[in-house]
Each structure stands twice: as structure tokens, then as C-alpha cells.
Design an enzyme around this catalytic site. Structure first.
Site, mmCIF file in Angstrom:
data_model
loop_
_atom_site.group_PDB
_atom_site.id
_atom_site.type_symbol
_atom_site.label_atom_id
_atom_site.label_comp_id
_atom_site.label_asym_id
_atom_site.label_seq_id
_atom_site.Cartn_x
_atom_site.Cartn_y
_atom_site.Cartn_z
ATOM 1 N N ASP A 1 -4.928 88.601 -64.923
ATOM 2 C CA ASP A 1 -5.257 87.200 -64.730
ATOM 3 C C ASP A 1 -6.580 87.241 -63.964
ATOM 4 O OD1 ASP A 1 -5.721 84.706 -63.832
ATOM 5 O OD2 ASP A 1 -3.832 84.457 -62.746
ATOM 6 N N HIS B 1 -27.867 84.558 -77.469
ATOM 7 C CA HIS B 1 -27.939 85.688 -78.408
ATOM 8 C C HIS B 1 -29.134 85.592 -79.348
ATOM 9 C CE1 HIS B 1 -25.765 83.062 -81.299
ATOM 10 N NE2 HIS B 1 -26.266 83.842 -82.224
ATOM 11 N N ASP C 1 -24.725 72.434 -78.062
ATOM 12 C CA ASP C 1 -24.306 73.718 -78.630
ATOM 13 C C ASP C 1 -25.512 74.542 -79.091
ATOM 14 O OD1 ASP C 1 -22.359 75.623 -79.611
ATOM 15 O OD2 ASP C 1 -22.818 74.915 -81.638
ATOM 16 N N HIS D 1 -30.459 77.810 -77.944
ATOM 17 C CA HIS D 1 -31.186 78.588 -78.963
ATOM 18 C C HIS D 1 -32.519 77.949 -79.343
ATOM 19 C CE1 HIS D 1 -27.430 80.602 -79.061
ATOM 20 N NE2 HIS D 1 -26.830 79.862 -79.972
HETATM 21 C C1 BG6 Z 1 -23.505 79.738 -81.376
HETATM 22 C C2 BG6 Z 1 -22.990 78.346 -81.581
HETATM 23 O O1 BG6 Z 1 -24.133 79.857 -80.122
HETATM 24 O O2 BG6 Z 1 -24.451 80.049 -82.397
HETATM 25 C C3 BG6 Z 1 -22.368 78.198 -82.954
HETATM 26 O O3 BG6 Z 1 -22.014 78.058 -80.587
HETATM 27 C C4 BG6 Z 1 -23.334 78.653 -84.027
HETATM 28 O O4 BG6 Z 1 -21.978 76.851 -83.196
HETATM 29 C C5 BG6 Z 1 -23.908 80.023 -83.716
HETATM 30 O O5 BG6 Z 1 -22.632 78.688 -85.253
HETATM 31 C C6 BG6 Z 1 -25.014 80.381 -84.688
HETATM 32 O O6 BG6 Z 1 -25.429 81.711 -84.471
HETATM 33 P P1 BG6 Z 1 -26.116 82.549 -85.626
HETATM 34 O O7 BG6 Z 1 -26.558 83.807 -84.968
HETATM 35 O O8 BG6 Z 1 -25.061 82.760 -86.691
HETATM 36 O O9 BG6 Z 1 -27.250 81.707 -86.144
#
Ligand code: BG6
Length: 490
Positions: free
Chosen positions: A86, A169, A226, A231
Site C-alpha cells: 500500500d 512522453h 489531456d 504534449h
Molecule cells: C496520452 C494521453 O498522454 O497520450 C492519451 O493521455 C493519448 O489520451 C496519448 O492517447 C497519445 O500518445 P501517442 O504517443 O500515442 O501519440
């Protein structure tokens, strides 16, 4: 001994992205010597059962990439372990601390961000936030500036900023790093990279997937929080930032944060002119019938599954150059690209008779589905026609296409999962490709202004049919300025 702890080690992110990334790194001999990988989650299961699940997930992914081999797997297997914990309780974390000992520990929180504050507090009490420890936080950290600061304050209480790695990412994608190489490893682009030569910039992240089962998360966030807050704004920063004096983390991030600070706020009066919200209704996606968002959600909702924004950067370099961004679910293609649209010729000597229209130069930085950077230039159409005819030619500027100068075609390397690079960097303590606190803060500030403007102006999402490029209002956003979204190849 160095250790990587995956909190939420049995969850979707770990199984789909993190563990396959670690397998690929293992396969390529890139994991640090002696590294232990420990899954930590609530589920009471044995290490053997956990490893069996990891095996299944990793094998499926690696086979799809033709990179599965038993030797690499047995090396990875030897590193793997599991502990049911936990994570919000210091007592429960003690055995984990005992397992990792006093070596370097990187902890990845692949759990709901609503738990971050409690987990980091427990980690500190359990000795998992000592000087030799680092923490990696998956997005979204917070839902707005206020909640971001609350979580981040708890994090800052346990870890110093140089121990904190906020992941976006997109920054781990190869082409994003190639953009840095292109801009700052060449002299030819920099003199053109400003409002004298560039007409506008477009950033598109199109996805064919719908929200589906993710709606409990998504309905609270929407496309703005999101995708755009993180991004898209990160991509915008990399295009717009000034040349940093060095590639070290702070030099790069200092420049990015200046861009975010220069973003013009979206006011209530401007909201309708410079932003678009959309939500998909039933349609056809990739040849199959697709439900509308409300149907997936099981109730009516005002959450946007598409957002388009015109952003203006109020600084010397970019004055008068709009940055158009759009992203959405259930669009016709999975396509991510940045388009640098150069200005048209000041005076054309060609646009007469049927000599072909002179198109303005355009650089397309494609992240998905292919990774490529291309530049469209005008050429003479070959032949003896006495009236010179022009045609656009698309030149590839990256390794993706067999055009490497010596005429030989080198096979491009396997496409890496963005997390591969980021996991290695976090374990090595290099935060260049991670988001600093003040960057996240500025991004939330701007996004909060957009959402407040929406709330005050009562701007609701426009419908678009699943499988189309968003609502008509997104085209209007461009057309009002005499421009179009990039849809064609050349
Ligand atoms: C994520 C989002 O950060 O990125 C998702 O939460 C999205 O909603 C995803 O689908 C897209 O990532 P990629 O690398 O597939 O373009």
C-alpha cells in the site's frame, strides 16, 4: 545495487509501455549493470505470478516488433521482482526499502495522480526519498494550476527539484529530439526561423481511437488538459524557443519557460475567435461504426474530445506568427505533425499562363505514423518546354528515407517507445527531456485561462462526426485568417 521501482507495476501503463521499454533496453544491452526492476502494487500476488504477466505483455509487444529473444528475456527476468504494497503507508513501504537497500533508487509513479501526494509523503517516511533517490511522475500532475501546486508542494516536501522527473512522453520521441538537432545543429535554418520568413506554424495530433473505457478519467480532463496542456505546448516550446546556450537541463528549460510566459492569454471576448471545442458523435472510424462520446460515457457531457487553438507568442521573434494547434479523438488518421509554413514569394515571376502555382515552402516535422522531417521546395519540371513549369518537390531531411547523401539507403533503426529514452535519462539523472516545475506551472496557468474563458463565455463543444477532422469551426478558425490545415502530402 541500483533499483527501479514501478509503482502501479501491474497497471496499463506499466504493462503496455514501461515494461516493454525495459525489455527493449535489455535487448540492446542498455540497462545499467546490476539494475533490479521491482513491480509494486496493491494486488496480493507472488513474484512468479507477476513475472508471468510481464512475460506475456512483453513478449506480445516484442514479437510485434520482431525483437523477441529468450536470452534477453531471461536476463530481464533475473532482474524482476514484485512486492504487494500500500504505497500510501510508510509501514507497508518498509519491506520495499529493505529490498532496494542504499543504492540508487528511481521510483516511477504509474498510478492515479490523485495518490501522488500521499505516496511521496509515505516514501519520505520510509526512506525512499533520500539523496540517492529519484521520482518519476507520469502526467497529468493536477487538473489545474491549483491542484498541480498542491501535489507538487507535497512532492517538493519529499524530494528536491533535481530528484523530480515529470514525464511528458512526447519529449522522448525521436523526431522531437531531431527537431532540436535540426534547429541548433545547422546554421541554415536559424536566419529563417522567425516572423520575417515564417507565416504560421501548425501542430496536429490526430488520433483515431475513441475515449472508450477511459471516460472516467477523460471526462474530467478533456482534450485541453489531456493533450494541449502538456504534449502540444511542449512541441510549441521546442519550435519557438530561443537557442539555448547549452544542452544541459536548465539551459533548455529556461528557454522553454520563456516561451510559455510569452503566450498571449485567451480572454473571454477572444475565446470564440481563437479556440474551438468539439465532441464526436457516432460515425465511422477506420471502416467500422463508432459510437459517439456521450454513448460511451452513458450520459450527456460537455467534455471536449477535440480542441483547436490559435496561440500567439508575444515576443520579438514570433510577433504576428500564429501557432495553430489541434488535437482530437476519433479523427480520420493517427497523425502527429508540426508544419512550419514559410511565407509566399514576395513577387512571383512564374504565376502566369499555365506554369503551375508556386507554393510557399513548407517544412513538415512528422512524428507519427512515420518519423520524418521534410521540406517542400519548388523545382523546374524536367523537359524542353520553353515555358518554365514548376512543381513542388518534397525532400526528406532525416534518416527515415533512403536519401542519405552517399546514395545508399540505410535501414532506419527500430522505432523506439518514447519511454525507453526517458527511463534511461531518469535513471542517469538527466532531466533535459523532463518538465521543470515552473514550466508545468506556466502551462497550467495558460490552460486555466482558456478553460475559464470557456466557462465564462459558455462555449460548448461543437459536434463532429467520428472519423472526420473535427468540427467545421476548426476549419473556420484557419479560414478566417486566410489559411488551411495541412492535409495533402505535397
Ligand atoms: C496520452 C494521453 O498522454 O497520450 C492519451 O493521455 C493519448 O489520451 C496519448 O492517447 C497519445 O500518445 P501517442 O504517443 O500515442 O501519440
Amino acid at each position: 545495487m541500483a533499483a527501479l521501482i514501478l509503482f502501479g507495476g501491474g497497471g496499463d501503463l506499466a504493462m503496455r509501455m514501461l515494461l516493454p521499454s525495459l525489455y527493449f533496453l535489455e535487448h540492446d544491452g542498455l540497462l545499467p549493470e546490476g539494475l533490479k526492476i521491482i513491480g509494486a502494487a496493491r494486488s496480493e500476488e507472488s513474484a512468479d505470478d507477476y513475472i508471468a504477466k510481464v512475460h506475456e505483455a512483453v513478449k506480445a509487444r516484442a514479437e510485434a516488433d520482431q525483437a523477441w529473444d529468450e536470452t534477453s528475456w531471461s536476463r530481464m527476468k533475473a532482474r524482476l521482482d514484485y512486492l504487494a504494497v500500500d504505497a500510501t503507508s510508510p509501514d507497508s513501504l518498509k519491506p520495499l526499502k529493505d529490498k532496494v537497500g542504499d543504492g540508487e533508487v528511481t521510483s516511477f509513479l504509474a498510478v492515479s495522480p490523485s495518490l501522488y501526494a500521499r505516496i511521496v509523503t509515505a516514501m519520505k517516511a520510509a526512506g525512499l526519498a533520500d539523496k540517492n533517490c529519484r521520482i518519476v511522475l507520469e502526467k497529468p500532475v493536477g487538473r489545474d494550476l491549483k491542484s498541480f501546486l498542491e501535489i507538487d508542494d507535497a512532492v517538493a516536501h519529499a524530494f528536491s527539484e533535481d530528484q523530480v522527473f515529470r514525464i511528458d512522453h512526447y519529449l522522448g520521441k525521436e523526431t522531437v529530439q531531431n527537431l532540436i538537432a535540426l534547429r541548433f545543429g545547422n546554421t541554415i535554418f536559424e536566419p529563417l526561423w522567425n516572423n520575417l520568413s515564417i507565416d504560421h506554424v501548425q501542430i496536429t495530433i490526430g488520433e483515431t481511437v475513441g475515449v472508450g473505457d477511459r471516460w472516467p478519467y477523460y471526462d474530467e480532463y478533456g482534450a485541453l488538459r489531456d493533450m494541449l496542456q502538456n504534449h502540444m505546448l511542449q512541441l510549441l516550446c521546442l519550435v519557438a524557443m530561443e537557442p539555448p546556450s547549452d544542452l544541459d537541463p536548465d539551459s533548455v528549460r529556461n528557454e522553454k519557460v520563456k516561451v510559455l510566459r510569452s503566450l498571449r492569454p485567451v480572454t473571454v471576448d477572444e475565446a470564440e475567435r481563437v479556440t474551438v471545442r468539439g465532441q464526436y458523435v457516432a460515425g465511422v472510424s477506420e471502416g467500422k461504426p463508432a459510437k459517439g462520446y456521450d454513448e460511451e460515457r452513458g450520459a450527456e457531457s460537455d467534455t471536449e474530445t477535440f480542441v483547436a487553438v490559435r496561440a500567439d507568442i508575444d515576443n520579438w521573434r514570433w510577433a504576428g506568427v500564429p501557432f495553430f494547434m489541434r488535437t482530437g479523438k476519433r479523427l480520420p488518421e493517427k497523425r502527429t505533425e508540426i508544419v512550419i509554413q514559410f511565407k509566399p514569394l514576395p513577387h512571383s515571376i512564374f504565376d502566369r499562363d499555365d506554369r503551375g502555382e508556386v507554393q510557399a515552402n513548407r517544412m513538415v516535422i512528422e512524428l507519427q505514423p512515420e518519423e520524418d522531417i521534410s521540406l517542400t521546395v519548388m523545382n523546374k519540371r524536367p523537359g524542353l518546354d520553353r515555358r518554365m513549369q514548376l512543381q513542388p518537390i518534397k525532400m526528406s531531411l532525416s534518416w527515415g528515407v533512403p536519401n542519405s547523401g552517399d546514395g545508399k539507403s540505410a535501414a532506419p533503426p527500430r522505432r523506439r517507445i518514447a519511454y525507453e529514452r526517458l527511463l534511461l535519462d531518469a535513471m542517469a539523472g538527466d532531466s533535459t527531456l523532463f518538465v521543470r516545475r515552473d514550466e508545468a506551472e506556466q502551462a497550467w496557468k495558460w490552460v486555466d485561462e482558456v478553460s475559464e474563458a470557456w466557462a465564462e463565455s459558455g462555449l460548448k463543444p461543437d459536434e463532429y462526426v467520428a472519423g472526420t477532422w473535427g468540427p467545421d469551426s476548426a476549419d473556420m478558425l484557419m479560414m478566417r485568417t486566410g489559411r488551411d490545415w495541412n492535409t495533402t502530402d505535397v
